[in-house]
Design a protein around this motif. Structure first.
Motif, PDB file in Angstrom:
ATOM      1  N   GLY A 343      32.255  27.221  41.197  1.00 16.85           N
ATOM      2  CA  GLY A 343      32.349  28.597  40.720  1.00 16.85           C
ATOM      3  C   GLY A 343      32.698  28.641  39.245  1.00 16.85           C
ATOM      4  N   GLU A 344      31.953  29.418  38.462  1.00 14.00           N
ATOM      5  CA  GLU A 344      32.076  29.400  36.998  1.00 14.00           C
ATOM      6  C   GLU A 344      32.653  30.677  36.398  1.00 14.00           C
ATOM      7  OE1 GLU A 344      31.454  27.232  34.636  1.00 14.00           O
ATOM      8  OE2 GLU A 344      30.406  25.577  35.603  1.00 14.00           O
ATOM      9  N   ARG A 345      33.149  31.586  37.215  1.00 17.72           N
ATOM     10  CA  ARG A 345      33.577  32.877  36.657  1.00 17.72           C
ATOM     11  C   ARG A 345      34.928  32.827  35.949  1.00 17.72           C
ATOM     12  NH1 ARG A 345      32.341  36.558  41.909  1.00 17.72           N
ATOM     13  NH2 ARG A 345      30.163  35.946  42.194  1.00 17.72           N
ATOM     14  N   LEU A 346      35.743  31.805  36.232  1.00 18.12           N
ATOM     15  CA  LEU A 346      37.069  31.716  35.597  1.00 18.12           C
ATOM     16  C   LEU A 346      36.956  30.974  34.276  1.00 18.12           C
ATOM     17  CD1 LEU A 346      39.244  30.834  38.739  1.00 18.12           C
ATOM     18  CD2 LEU A 346      38.541  33.087  37.898  1.00 18.12           C
ATOM     19  N   ASN A 347      36.067  31.462  33.432  1.00 13.09           N
ATOM     20  CA  ASN A 347      35.755  30.796  32.170  1.00 13.09           C
ATOM     21  C   ASN A 347      35.750  31.826  31.059  1.00 13.09           C
ATOM     22  OD1 ASN A 347      34.392  29.525  29.950  1.00 13.09           O
ATOM     23  ND2 ASN A 347      33.572  28.008  31.387  1.00 13.09           N
ATOM     24  N   ALA A 348      36.677  31.667  30.127  1.00  9.83           N
ATOM     25  CA  ALA A 348      36.827  32.652  29.051  1.00  9.83           C
ATOM     26  C   ALA A 348      35.622  32.695  28.129  1.00  9.83           C
ATOM     27  CB  ALA A 348      38.092  32.348  28.243  1.00  9.83           C
ATOM     28  N   ASN A 349      34.815  31.629  28.146  1.00 12.26           N
ATOM     29  CA  ASN A 349      33.626  31.614  27.292  1.00 12.26           C
ATOM     30  C   ASN A 349      32.401  32.197  27.973  1.00 12.26           C
ATOM     31  OD1 ASN A 349      34.540  30.213  24.824  1.00 12.26           O
ATOM     32  ND2 ASN A 349      35.043  28.593  26.269  1.00 12.26           N
ATOM     33  N   GLY A 350      32.456  32.343  29.294  1.00  9.72           N
ATOM     34  CA  GLY A 350      31.274  32.811  29.998  1.00  9.72           C
ATOM     35  C   GLY A 350      31.461  34.082  30.793  1.00  9.72           C
ATOM     36  N   SER A 351      32.700  34.545  30.950  1.00  9.97           N
ATOM     37  CA  SER A 351      32.966  35.735  31.758  1.00  9.97           C
ATOM     38  C   SER A 351      33.816  36.725  30.977  1.00  9.97           C
ATOM     39  CB  SER A 351      33.678  35.348  33.059  1.00  9.97           C
ATOM     40  OG  SER A 351      34.164  36.488  33.729  1.00  9.97           O
ATOM     41  N   LYS A 352      33.244  37.871  30.648  1.00 12.19           N
ATOM     42  CA  LYS A 352      34.005  38.898  29.932  1.00 12.19           C
ATOM     43  C   LYS A 352      35.153  39.423  30.797  1.00 12.19           C
ATOM     44  CE  LYS A 352      33.550  43.254  27.393  1.00 12.19           C
ATOM     45  NZ  LYS A 352      34.715  43.887  28.049  1.00 12.19           N
ATOM     46  N   GLN A 353      34.905  39.549  32.099  1.00 16.88           N
ATOM     47  CA  GLN A 353      35.955  40.037  32.994  1.00 16.88           C
ATOM     48  C   GLN A 353      37.159  39.107  32.957  1.00 16.88           C
ATOM     49  OE1 GLN A 353      34.860  40.218  37.128  1.00 16.88           O
ATOM     50  NE2 GLN A 353      36.812  41.122  37.763  1.00 16.88           N
ATOM     51  N   PHE A 354      36.891  37.800  33.057  1.00 17.11           N
ATOM     52  CA  PHE A 354      37.983  36.839  33.019  1.00 17.11           C
ATOM     53  C   PHE A 354      38.687  36.876  31.664  1.00 17.11           C
ATOM     54  CE2 PHE A 354      39.691  32.626  32.021  1.00 17.11           C
ATOM     55  CZ  PHE A 354      40.502  32.386  33.123  1.00 17.11           C
ATOM     56  N   ARG A 355      37.908  36.936  30.594  1.00 12.78           N
ATOM     57  CA  ARG A 355      38.483  36.938  29.246  1.00 12.78           C
ATOM     58  C   ARG A 355      39.386  38.159  29.043  1.00 12.78           C
ATOM     59  NH1 ARG A 355      34.051  36.104  26.879  1.00 12.78           N
ATOM     60  NH2 ARG A 355      33.464  38.209  26.226  1.00 12.78           N
ATOM     61  N   ASP A 356      38.950  39.310  29.533  1.00 12.62           N
ATOM     62  CA  ASP A 356      39.762  40.519  29.387  1.00 12.62           C
ATOM     63  C   ASP A 356      41.044  40.427  30.208  1.00 12.62           C
ATOM     64  OD1 ASP A 356      37.852  41.537  27.721  1.00 12.62           O
ATOM     65  OD2 ASP A 356      36.929  42.835  29.236  1.00 12.62           O
ATOM     66  N   LEU A 357      40.941  39.883  31.421  1.00 17.51           N
ATOM     67  CA  LEU A 357      42.130  39.724  32.262  1.00 17.51           C
ATOM     68  C   LEU A 357      43.112  38.742  31.625  1.00 17.51           C
ATOM     69  CD1 LEU A 357      40.458  39.563  35.799  1.00 17.51           C
ATOM     70  CD2 LEU A 357      41.884  41.419  34.905  1.00 17.51           C
ATOM     71  N   GLN A 358      42.573  37.674  31.041  1.00  9.38           N
ATOM     72  CA  GLN A 358      43.433  36.694  30.375  1.00  9.38           C
ATOM     73  C   GLN A 358      44.132  37.320  29.172  1.00  9.38           C
ATOM     74  OE1 GLN A 358      41.643  32.837  29.469  1.00  9.38           O
ATOM     75  NE2 GLN A 358      42.822  32.718  27.575  1.00  9.38           N
ATOM     76  N   ALA A 359      43.406  38.059  28.383  1.00 10.25           N
ATOM     77  CA  ALA A 359      43.987  38.695  27.198  1.00 10.25           C
ATOM     78  C   ALA A 359      45.086  39.680  27.579  1.00 10.25           C
ATOM     79  CB  ALA A 359      42.900  39.406  26.400  1.00 10.25           C
ATOM     80  N   ALA A 360      44.953  40.296  28.750  1.00 13.84           N
ATOM     81  CA  ALA A 360      45.951  41.269  29.223  1.00 13.84           C
ATOM     82  C   ALA A 360      47.048  40.606  30.059  1.00 13.84           C
ATOM     83  CB  ALA A 360      45.255  42.349  30.056  1.00 13.84           C
ATOM     84  N   SER A 361      46.999  39.276  30.156  1.00  9.42           N
ATOM     85  CA  SER A 361      47.951  38.530  31.003  1.00  9.42           C
ATOM     86  C   SER A 361      47.965  39.070  32.436  1.00  9.42           C
ATOM     87  CB  SER A 361      49.364  38.587  30.411  1.00  9.42           C
ATOM     88  OG  SER A 361      49.401  37.993  29.128  1.00  9.42           O
ATOM     89  N   ASN A 362      46.798  39.463  32.910  1.00 12.54           N
ATOM     90  CA  ASN A 362      46.665  39.991  34.268  1.00 12.54           C
ATOM     91  C   ASN A 362      46.363  38.826  35.207  1.00 12.54           C
ATOM     92  OD1 ASN A 362      46.089  41.294  36.664  1.00 12.54           O
ATOM     93  ND2 ASN A 362      44.831  42.890  35.711  1.00 12.54           N
TER      94      ASN A 362
END
Length: 545
Positions: A343-362
């Motif tokens: 599964g590749e969705r937990l990738n800050a370079n390939g998933s905007k959703q993941f990147r936004d959640l990471q930036a928000a510390s969610n």
């Protein structure tokens, strides 16, 4: 090969029984413990005569080996009594006491051994009680003392958390490297009546990591009696490729007159061990809580009946399945009638959703994303937290510390930064994958990552990239793949099944005529890798096409 491993190849050996049960039966005073109530380990300093007598009783009963009185003698555990400064000396002295007991029986034609006991302590790293680095360093101190005292092998026992086992194994490896001594490492996990270790790991998950860490023996002890261990010992018999040990309690405890009583009689205890030997091909038998010299004597009599010199271990036709593991379960690298899905969705370079959640510390949102991928069929989850403006290491730590206990899929740790990979693996009690190695900047960085993989029992993704760049043609991909194989497997000892090649695919719709055939080059390279390096795996990111 060490003497004890040579002996175990030839015959089944008998270990001792409980130390704590025997100590408690002696009604010692608080003064005997130097004021440290229930600190059995301190008796090696204050009452060596008691410890020596217990060892002698087990040897007299017929034991081939005894365990040192060091179950809780790591600095971290001793610190609970204010005794951490005594850790090295207590371990060394405890090993010497066991040797002194052994010396009493010299000259009778039998060879006896001493195992250095290392217990789990009171803090579980997978639950966040203690960080990995402190735990590993603590076990290294304990192992140094046991080696200095003359033990024949180390037994890491009563293990309830695979990450704790990894720290202990690596602590022992540090100590034995310093001493330049080939010290065998035995591991025994404790499986509760629930069918898993305390943190939820099943026997296959634990075995996957133990195999990757190259331990010499795996087995079970404590928590239950032999009957409850039967199914898991049977699994080890058909799957585990090395030595097997079993040291059960004397049954499940019963409360009688307000105290715990272990009901299994010595003859019944010995009968169970006979079944383990004849049916499952175990190599080491012995006892844990509630067992006594009488239980060991009965088992010795059984072994003597089978063969006065000790029975030869039953030949086992075990088949080990190359696998990854989460904290909870094993995931075979070769899926039946399917491919291994990463599964590749937990990738800050390939998933905007993941990147936004990471930036928000969610982090809860990220955990939900991970669970959804597993629900949709991902066998493993790639985790990459590298993004401009973000603290990659801190974010990786937050994500892995949550996912390790939240998902059943093993993790693929994806980073170009060595400290990020190291931090993630020190949090993870399963068998992960390092993504990735290549030769773009030569061999030095690849070597560091392979050493990290061996230390933590990880598989490795290897990209067909060398100093000339990304290999595009089939022959170039194979040339780099063979070089990677020789380097990883031949030089650094990575199992071939833990080397997963990514032969790279490229975009074919660039408008350049030469790029139109790149996918064909990749497909041909995959076929040749499977033929020329058949024990290795192949992974590919198809979205690149």
């Amino acid at each position: 090969m060490s003497a004890i491993l040579e002996a175990l190849k030839d015959r089944v050996l008998l270990c001792d029984g409980a130390m704590g049960t025997q100590v408690q039966a002696r009604s010692l005073s608080l003064a005997d413990y130097d004021g440290h109530e229930n600190c059995t380990d301190i008796l090696s300093r204050t009452r060596p005569d008691v410890v020596r007598a217990i060892h002698e009783a087990y040897y007299e009963a017929g034991a081939d080996m005894v365990e040192t009185n060091t179950f809780g003698t790591s600095p971290l555990t001793l610190a609970e009594f204010g005794l951490e400064a005594e850790a090295f000396e207590l371990n060394k002295r405890s090993a010497e006491i066991a040797r002194e007991a052994q010396d009493k029986f010299k000259g009778d034609g039998r060879t006896r051994y001493v195992l250095g006991s290392i217990g789990p302590g009171t803090k579980l790293p997978s639950l966040g009680h203690v960080d990995y680095a402190r735990l590993e360093a603590s076990y290294a101190v304990q192992a140094r003392g046991l080696i200095a005292g003359g033990t024949d092998a180390v037994l890491i026992e009563t293990c309830q958390d695979p990450l704790q086992v990894k720290a202990a194994v690596n602590g022992v490896k540090i100590a034995r490297a310093e001493a330049n001594k080939a010290m065998p490492i035995f591991v025994q996990v404790t499986v509760e009546t629930t069918g898993t270790m305390l943190v939820g790991s099943d026997i296959a998950a634990a075995a996957t990591l133990m195999n990757a860490l190259d331990v010499d023996s795996m087995g079970m002890n404590c928590a239950t009696g032999p009957q409850e261990m039967g199914e898991n010992i049977g699994w080890l018999a058909t799957s585990w490729p090395r030595l097997i040990s079993v040291q059960p309690n004397a049954g499940l405890p019963e409360v009688v007159d307000g105290r715990a009583v272990y009901p299994l009689a010595p003859d019944s205890f010995a009968h169970w061990h006979e079944r383990f030997i004849l049916e499952d091909g175990v190599n080491i038998v012995g006892g844990c809580c509630g067992t006594s010299p009488a239980h060991i004597a009965a088992t010795h009599a059984m072994l003597t009946r089978l063969d006065p010199r000790r029975p030869h271990p039953k030949a086992r036709s075990s088949v080990w399945m190359p696998s990854l593991a989460s904290l909870y379960n094993q995931v075979p690298l070769i899926q039946e009638n399917a491919f291994l899905s990463i599964g590749e969705r937990l990738n800050a370079n390939g998933s905007k959703q993941f990147r936004d959640l990471q930036a928000a510390s969610n982090w809860d949102g990220i955990t939900a994303m991970a669970k959804e991928q597993v629900k949709e069929g991902s066998h493993t989850l790639d985790v990459c937290t590298a993004f401009v403006g973000q603290d990659e290491k801190a974010a990786m730590t937050e994500v892995v510390s949550r996912l390790r206990g939240a998902v059943t899929a093993p993790l693929v740790i994806d980073s170009t930064e060595f400290p990020v990979l190291e931090a993630a693996l020190e949090l993870y009690g399963g068998k992960a994958v390092i993504n990735s190695i290549n030769f773009e900047n030569g061999e030095e960085e690849a070597a560091r990552r392979l050493e990290l993989a061996k230390k933590h029992g990880s598989a490795v993704i290897a990209l067909t990239i060398d100093e000339e760049g990304m290999a595009k043609e089939t022959d170039a991909k194979l040339r780099v793949a063979h070089r990677l194989f020789d380097f990883a497997v031949g030089k650094h000892g990575l199992p071939a099944s833990d080397l997963l090649f990514d032969p790279l695919t490229f975009t074919i719709c660039t408008g350049n005529e030469t790029d139109r055939k790149l996918a064909i080059e990749t497909l041909e390279a995959i076929g040749r890798i499977r033929k020329e390096l058949p024990d290795c795996g192949v992974v590919l990111g198809l979205s690149n096409v």
